[in-house]
Design a protein around this motif. Structure first.
Motif, short mmCIF file in Angstrom:
data_model
loop_
_atom_site.label_atom_id
_atom_site.label_comp_id
_atom_site.label_asym_id
_atom_site.label_seq_id
_atom_site.Cartn_x
_atom_site.Cartn_y
_atom_site.Cartn_z
N LEU A 44 10.02 7.69 2.00
CA LEU A 44 9.29 8.51 2.96
C LEU A 44 8.32 9.41 2.22
O LEU A 44 8.69 10.04 1.22
N TRP A 45 7.07 9.46 2.69
CA TRP A 45 6.10 10.36 2.08
C TRP A 45 6.42 11.80 2.49
O TRP A 45 6.50 12.11 3.69
N VAL A 46 6.54 12.66 1.50
CA VAL A 46 6.73 14.09 1.74
C VAL A 46 5.64 14.83 1.00
O VAL A 46 5.56 14.76 -0.22
N TRP A 47 4.79 15.53 1.76
CA TRP A 47 3.63 16.18 1.16
C TRP A 47 4.03 17.52 0.56
O TRP A 47 4.50 18.40 1.26
N ARG A 48 3.83 17.63 -0.75
CA ARG A 48 4.05 18.88 -1.45
C ARG A 48 2.75 19.44 -2.03
O ARG A 48 2.58 20.62 -2.21
N ASP A 49 1.84 18.54 -2.32
CA ASP A 49 0.57 18.93 -2.93
C ASP A 49 -0.49 17.99 -2.36
O ASP A 49 -0.35 17.48 -1.25
N LEU A 50 -1.52 17.71 -3.14
CA LEU A 50 -2.57 16.83 -2.68
C LEU A 50 -2.11 15.39 -2.58
O LEU A 50 -2.73 14.58 -1.88
N VAL A 51 -1.06 15.05 -3.31
CA VAL A 51 -0.52 13.69 -3.32
C VAL A 51 0.94 13.75 -2.90
O VAL A 51 1.68 14.62 -3.37
N PRO A 52 1.41 12.85 -2.03
CA PRO A 52 2.80 12.95 -1.57
C PRO A 52 3.79 12.45 -2.62
O PRO A 52 3.45 11.63 -3.49
N GLU A 53 5.00 12.95 -2.52
CA GLU A 53 6.10 12.41 -3.31
C GLU A 53 6.86 11.41 -2.46
O GLU A 53 6.84 11.47 -1.23
N LEU A 54 7.52 10.45 -3.12
CA LEU A 54 8.27 9.42 -2.43
C LEU A 54 9.74 9.81 -2.40
O LEU A 54 10.40 9.83 -3.44
N ARG A 55 10.22 10.13 -1.23
CA ARG A 55 11.62 10.53 -1.09
C ARG A 55 12.43 9.35 -0.56
O ARG A 55 12.06 8.73 0.44
N LEU B 166 2.32 7.84 -13.36
CA LEU B 166 3.68 7.65 -13.87
C LEU B 166 4.73 8.22 -12.92
O LEU B 166 5.88 7.79 -12.93
N LEU B 167 4.34 9.18 -12.10
CA LEU B 167 5.31 9.77 -11.18
C LEU B 167 5.74 8.78 -10.12
O LEU B 167 6.83 8.90 -9.56
N ARG B 168 4.88 7.80 -9.80
CA ARG B 168 5.20 6.86 -8.73
C ARG B 168 5.19 5.42 -9.20
O ARG B 168 5.12 4.51 -8.39
N HIS B 169 5.25 5.18 -10.49
CA HIS B 169 5.05 3.82 -10.98
C HIS B 169 6.19 2.91 -10.53
O HIS B 169 7.34 3.30 -10.46
N TRP C 1 0.81 -1.22 0.00
CA TRP C 1 0.00 0.00 0.00
C TRP C 1 0.84 1.28 0.00
O TRP C 1 0.30 2.38 -0.04
N LEU C 2 2.17 1.13 0.02
CA LEU C 2 3.02 2.31 0.10
C LEU C 2 2.83 3.25 -1.08
O LEU C 2 2.87 4.48 -0.93
N THR C 3 2.57 2.71 -2.26
CA THR C 3 2.43 3.54 -3.47
C THR C 3 1.01 3.49 -4.02
O THR C 3 0.81 3.87 -5.18
N SER C 4 0.05 3.04 -3.24
CA SER C 4 -1.31 2.86 -3.74
C SER C 4 -2.03 4.21 -3.88
O SER C 4 -2.08 5.00 -2.93
N ASP C 5 -2.60 4.44 -5.05
CA ASP C 5 -3.42 5.65 -5.26
C ASP C 5 -4.64 5.63 -4.34
O ASP C 5 -5.11 6.69 -3.91
N LEU C 6 -5.18 4.43 -4.06
CA LEU C 6 -6.36 4.32 -3.21
C LEU C 6 -6.12 4.92 -1.84
O LEU C 6 -7.01 5.51 -1.23
#
Length: 847
Positions: free
Chosen positions: A456-467, A383-386, A301-306
């Motif tokens: 690590l999830w880093v929130w920049r917008d509505l969806v986090p980026e994976l750092r 595609l940003l987190r695929h 679930w780490l990269t799940s859009d849900l």
């Protein structure tokens, strides 16, 4: 270049305009050897599969971008292999991709299609499947462990190779149960080891562990728990999370786990869960305002859009977890956009219509109806987190095995006879292969060894980026400078197991390790006997202790004492009632021959006042330390005088009733029965009946002195226990009957102008009696037992004051301040009440 530019323009215009695509028809391609694919393109989250009664079609409602990207990664790998000459020169691979809906029942339907005979849609039962040529040579997928456990056994019956790109449960490593299963992801055991090392590196030895209620979650939770326990990490709470659509009882268990975590000092939660169960858990945690925690995520679930797109997800705290590294695929994004551009091109879609029909005509249905209605923004965000390398590598593993089976070399593949799945399987055991330059190898259990990145999830917008904040390749490396926490000041969270307990606290061991404990206060009534005790020692019955105590104290006896605040109110009422009764009695005796006293009953009125005074004095039996004698005497000494008082009032009411309601000749005959010695016989009879009821009550339900050790926290309550409400009600019944008869005989009587009305006084006196005792019953039943004696005293005194205020005191007022009205004409004209207003001569003769 112009062609690509045209395709890109077509994608932008077609997708954004909402034009239906033909992407679902690109999920099938003919070839010399066809590979089956099982991908979670959608999910049937709104379907209640547990209650279905017929094997009907399952409708997938929710679309998964990540599932589509996995499918397109397989498609890209097949096309790369066909366009190259290194692996399978002169051999064309095909693919047949289907949506599992993330449900085993759907995955099995497509699995049956895969093992059907080539060129057919049916499965024939054979004793020997050695020569059976199924529709597909091998299967890529499914992604989840729950589905792989079902399909893995099924394909193992036919020894058909199956390569999963996401199923990581350790149970699939069993070669006896799953001889044809392989995967391009490590086992969950490796991920569990990495998580344990992460917890140790950050000194988090006090955590909660939660898993989804499926094979993946249960197995992962079991692996993590055993490894964490062996490494000295204490697990505070464990729980399972059901998927969406679970019953209210299961969801209530989720809320219970979250409440436990919220109340405890746990700051870290390890969540081994599928994406759908994680969505359920976080929905509850956000709705229940769970305090922010550190969530250690499993790969599922780490990269799940849900989960990432769940509203309010940014408030749950810090999320980090391990993800397989794989190899970079920089051109995959452009490939996906090209596929979308072709799917929006009418000419290309028309060319697909000219191909031979697939299985859609035979009941399977469209492979992915949702794929034909996606937008470019949907895919761009995914595609940003695929994480699609594992699906890509799975195709290359099958191609390498086919390369070895066909004896391929640079010039071609000499072996031309058809290859059966079991023949391909022979070449997959302990096989090495390469994908994107990364060397991989299946071990004896069908697993690959792959490094992990710590994300690590880093929130920049509505969806986090994976750092990326660390790596794991057998050993953990952390980059603390890149970490960002939800705590104030970006301070690293602390989740320690235990602390030094204070006085009056005991150690409550958590899990299986005595090193990990909570400091629990000894509750009131218990104490800490020794600092090494694991449980609090209960105080004796005659002792008490406060919270967090190291000793017990003796209980003081408690009863309604004379100096309590309630008595400061009741004693003045007692003095007032008794004083008024004595004053009224003195005035009546002093003016016993006056018309006013004669109209009130004469000696009967004086007797009633004496009884009323005794009623007031009976209240002195309630305060003070109760004893056997006082408990037995309380009710008789209250009710017998009260009966004497009410019986005299009853005689007054009966005389008023005869004068007002009966003919004059009848009233004259009966008046003598209500005066003189016969009247005293009626009073005596009433008191004898009441005495009999009191005697029966004392014999059948004798009140007794009891000591209640639990009613009060620090005192022993002494009180007279009443055994029966029915018995007490019968004791009251005689007096209530007298009061009711008085009320019936007087409340409708009208007095003529210029004459005093005894009827009104009696009516209000009885109303005061009923209001007082009717209010007494619910108040006495619901008040704390320590205050019940005060309630009884209040009811008795209010009854006496009510009778005095409404019947006797108005006459005292006339005796003292209006003596001119104390005349036969005002009081005795026509008899008591003078309801019919007869003439003065009659009254004079009577006087």
């Amino acid at each position: 270049m112009p062609g690509l530019a045209f395709l890109g323009l077509a994608a932008l215009l077609g997708l954004r305009a909402g034009t239906p695509l033909c992407l679902s028809r690109q999920l099938r391609m003919q070839g010399d050897y066809v590979l089956g694919g099982l991908f979670p393109l959608g999910s049937a989250e709104d379907a209640d599969l547990s209650s279905r009664m017929q094997p009907t079609t399952t409708v997938c409602t929710r679309f998964s971008v990540l599932g589509l990207l996995w499918a397109l990664a397989m498609k890209m790998a097949v096309e790369e292999i066909n366009n190259a000459t290194a692996l399978l020169p002169g051999v064309q691979l095909g693919y047949d991709l289907f949506d599992t809906c993330s449900e085993p029942v759907v995955a099995m339907k497509h699995s049956l299609t895969f093992v059907a005979k080539a060129g057919s849609h049916t499965i024939t039962a054979h004793c020997d499947y050695t020569q059976h040529q199924p529709r597909v040579l091998a299967v890529v997928g499914p992604h989840s462990s729950e589905l792989a456990l079902v399909t893995g056994k099924f394909f193992s019956f036919f020894l058909m190779p199956q390569v999963s790109y996401g199923a990581s449960t350790d149970r699939l490593s069993n070669r006896e149960l799953f001889p044809s299963f392989f995967r391009t992801v490590p086992s969950d055991r490796v991920q569990a080891v990495a998580i344990v090392e992460l917890l140790q590196a950050l000194s988090w030895n006090w955590v909660a562990a939660v898993g989804s209620d499926d094979e993946y979650g249960r197995q992962g939770l079991s692996l993590f728990s055993s490894l964490a326990t062996s490494r000295g990490i204490c697990i505070a709470h464990e729980g399972l999370v059901p998927r969406l659509g679970a019953g209210s009882q299961q969801l209530g268990a989720v809320a219970g786990v979250l409440q436990q975590v919220n109340r405890s000092s746990v700051q870290v939660v390890v969540l081994f869960s599928s994406a759908r169960a994680a969505h359920t858990l976080f929905s509850y945690s956000i709705h229940g305002r769970l305090l922010p925690k550190v969530w250690v995520a499993s790969e599922a679930w780490l990269t799940s859009d849900l989960v990432m797109t769940l509203p309010g997800m940014s408030q749950v705290g810090s999320v980090l977890g391990f993800l397989q590294q794989g190899a970079p695929m920089p051109e995959f994004s452009s490939y996906v956009r090209t596929c979308l551009a072709l799917a929006a091109d009418p000419t290309f879609c028309a060319s697909l219509d000219a191909e031979p029909p697939g299985l859609e005509e035979h009941g399977v249905g469209l492979r992915c109806p949702q794929c034909d209605h996606i937008t470019l923004e949907n895919v761009s965000a995914g595609l940003l987190r695929h994480q699609t390398f594992t699906a890509y590598a799975a195709v290359y593993s099958v191609a390498q095995a086919l390369h070895n089976t066909l004896l391929c070399n640079a010039s071609g593949c000499p072996r031309r006879e058809p290859v059966r799945p079991w023949q391909l399987l022979e070449n997959m055991y302990n096989m090495s292969f390469r994908a994107r330059g990364l060397a991989l190898r299946f071990d004896t259990s069908g697993n690959v060894d792959m490094d992990y990145d710590l994300k690590l999830w880093v929130w920049r917008d509505l969806v986090p980026e994976l750092r990326t904040v660390g790596t794991f390749s057998g050993r953990l490396q952390l980059w603390h400078s890149r970490m960002y926490w939800h705590t104030p000041g970006n301070k690293e969270p602390v989740s320690q197991c235990s602390r030094e307990c204070e006085k009056g606290q005991v150690h409550r061991v958590k899990g299986l390790h005595s090193c990990c404990y909570d400091c629990v206060d000894c509750k009131a009534g218990s104490y800490l006997h020794s600092p090494d005790d694991l449980i609090c020692t209960q105080c004796d019955q005659d002792q008490w202790s406060p919270d967090r105590s190291t000793r017990c104290f003796p209980r003081r006896p408690r009863f309604l004492a004379w100096g309590e605040p309630a008595m400061l109110v009741l004693l003045p009422l007692l003095g007032l009632a008794l004083g008024l009764a004595l004053v009224a009695l003195g005035l009546f005796i002093q003016h016993r021959g006056s018309p006013l006293v004669q109209a009130s009953g004469g000696l009967q009125a004086c007797f009633g006042l004496v009884c009323l005074g005794l009623v007031c004095l009976s209240t002195v039996l309630f305060p003070g330390q109760p004893g056997p004698a006082s408990c037995l005497a309380q009710q008789p000494l209250l009710h017998l005088p009260l009966t004497g008082c009410l019986s005299t009032l009853f005689l007054q009411a009966a005389e008023i009733f005869m004068q007002s309601e009966l003919p004059p000749n009848w009233a004259g005959m009966l008046r003598g029965c209500l005066r003189g010695p016969r009247a005293w016989l009626a009073v005596l009879l009433a008191m004898l009946v009441e005495a009999a009821l009191c005697a029966w009550y004392l014999v059948a339900f004798p009140p007794e002195v009891v000591i209640d050790w639990r009613a009060l926290p620090t005192e022993a309550l002494l009180h007279c226990r009443m055994h029966s409400w029915i018995g007490l009600g019968l004791v009251h019944a005689a007096n209530a009957s007298l009061a009711f008869l008085c009320f019936l005989g007087t409340f409708l009587v009208q007095s003529p102008p210029g004459h005093y009305s005894n009827a009104h006084g009696l009516t209000f006196a009885m109303l005061a009696y009923f209001i007082t005792w009717t209010s007494f019953v619910p108040l006495f039943a619901n008040v704390h037992v320590a205050y019940q004696p005060a309630v009884q005293m209040g009811a008795i005194l209010l009854t006496a004051l009510g009778i005095l205020a409404t019947f006797h005191l108005p006459k005292c007022y006339l005796l003292l301040w209006r003596p001119e009205l104390n005349t036969p004409a005002f009081f005795l004209e026509g008899g008591p009440g003078n309801a019919r207003g007869r003439g003065g001569s009659g009254g004079g003769e009577e006087t």
